[in-house]
Design an enzyme around this catalytic site. Sequence first.
Site, PDB file in Angstrom:
ATOM      1  CG  ASP A  73       7.806  57.889  19.981  1.00  0.00           C
ATOM      2  OD1 ASP A  73       7.541  57.340  19.020  1.00  0.00           O
ATOM      3  OD2 ASP A  73       6.930  58.613  20.678  1.00  0.00           O
ATOM      4  CD  GLU A 103       9.085  53.603  17.273  1.00  0.00           C
ATOM      5  OE1 GLU A 103       8.942  54.934  17.400  1.00  0.00           O
ATOM      6  OE2 GLU A 103       8.535  52.764  17.336  1.00  0.00           O
ATOM      7  CG  ASP A 162      10.407  48.187  21.218  1.00  0.00           C
ATOM      8  OD1 ASP A 162       9.931  47.157  21.800  1.00  0.00           O
ATOM      9  OD2 ASP A 162       9.735  49.070  20.809  1.00  0.00           O
TER      10      ASP A 162
END
Length: 285
Positions: free
Chosen positions: A42, A72, A183
């Site tokens: 993130d 990310e 992910d």
Amino acid sequence: MDGEPSAEEKTSSCTPVVSESREGPTGSKEDEELSLITWNIDGLDGEEQPARARSLCSYLLSYSADVVLIQEMVQAYMRFMHKRLADTYTFIEGGREGYFTMMLLKKSRLTLLDSQNLFFPNSHMKRNLLVAQVLFRGQKLWLMTSHFESCKANSVERMRQLRVVMKKMSKAPDDVTVLFGGDTNLRDYEVATVGIPSNVCDLWEQLGEPEKCRYTWDTVANTNKEIPFKCHFRFDRVYLRRATQDGIPQLDPDNMALIGLEKLRCGLFTSDHWGIYCTFSVKQK
């Protein structure tokens, strides 16, 4: 330092976390197993980024995985990590602008032969499949990571991306072991629709579907995002395709644990996703 995994967290796993009992660099147990972390960190979220970046590095140094697959990633995080981890790991970037995927390969354990960055042609989010060909104890491995198309509305493209990955895994040469971690943003019905080839296994399923490792994105337990509804999904997944050629050693999954479960002093977790830490034993066929 913020983010140092606590003793309580290290035992909160699906199976005993091997990192606590692994022998040192000269120990045979470490030599004979492969360890891997996959984590959507993130990096896009700028809130408390320095504390979260320090925590991420602390986890990676603590677990000392052979392979780290990251989604990310952003330039600020990468610069921070490079200063602290470049002596230990080879960095492979899946991009340079915005957010992107990245691999870290432990220099003392893996030899990088080649890498490719394959973009999904129909992605509206610039998603890709990052692939590295490496040697581990003389054995050929293909390592893969990706961040599949996000959001429920993009189910068709996400399933298309899953098909690409499964085809590449299942069609790899017989003397190659293939590991994918990333992910996927997948819902279970999407996986059922696409289907997983018979020679590919889902690590979580292979280890008996442990409930403690089911949900890697959990807005009930993880409060980093202010989301009006509570939900949990198994977005982050690890897939294995073993080599089938006679005489080639087999990778067998041993353990799986969620990491990043500890809230930092700043009030946030390291990421809105939990990371996955897993180990594999090497067995002669």
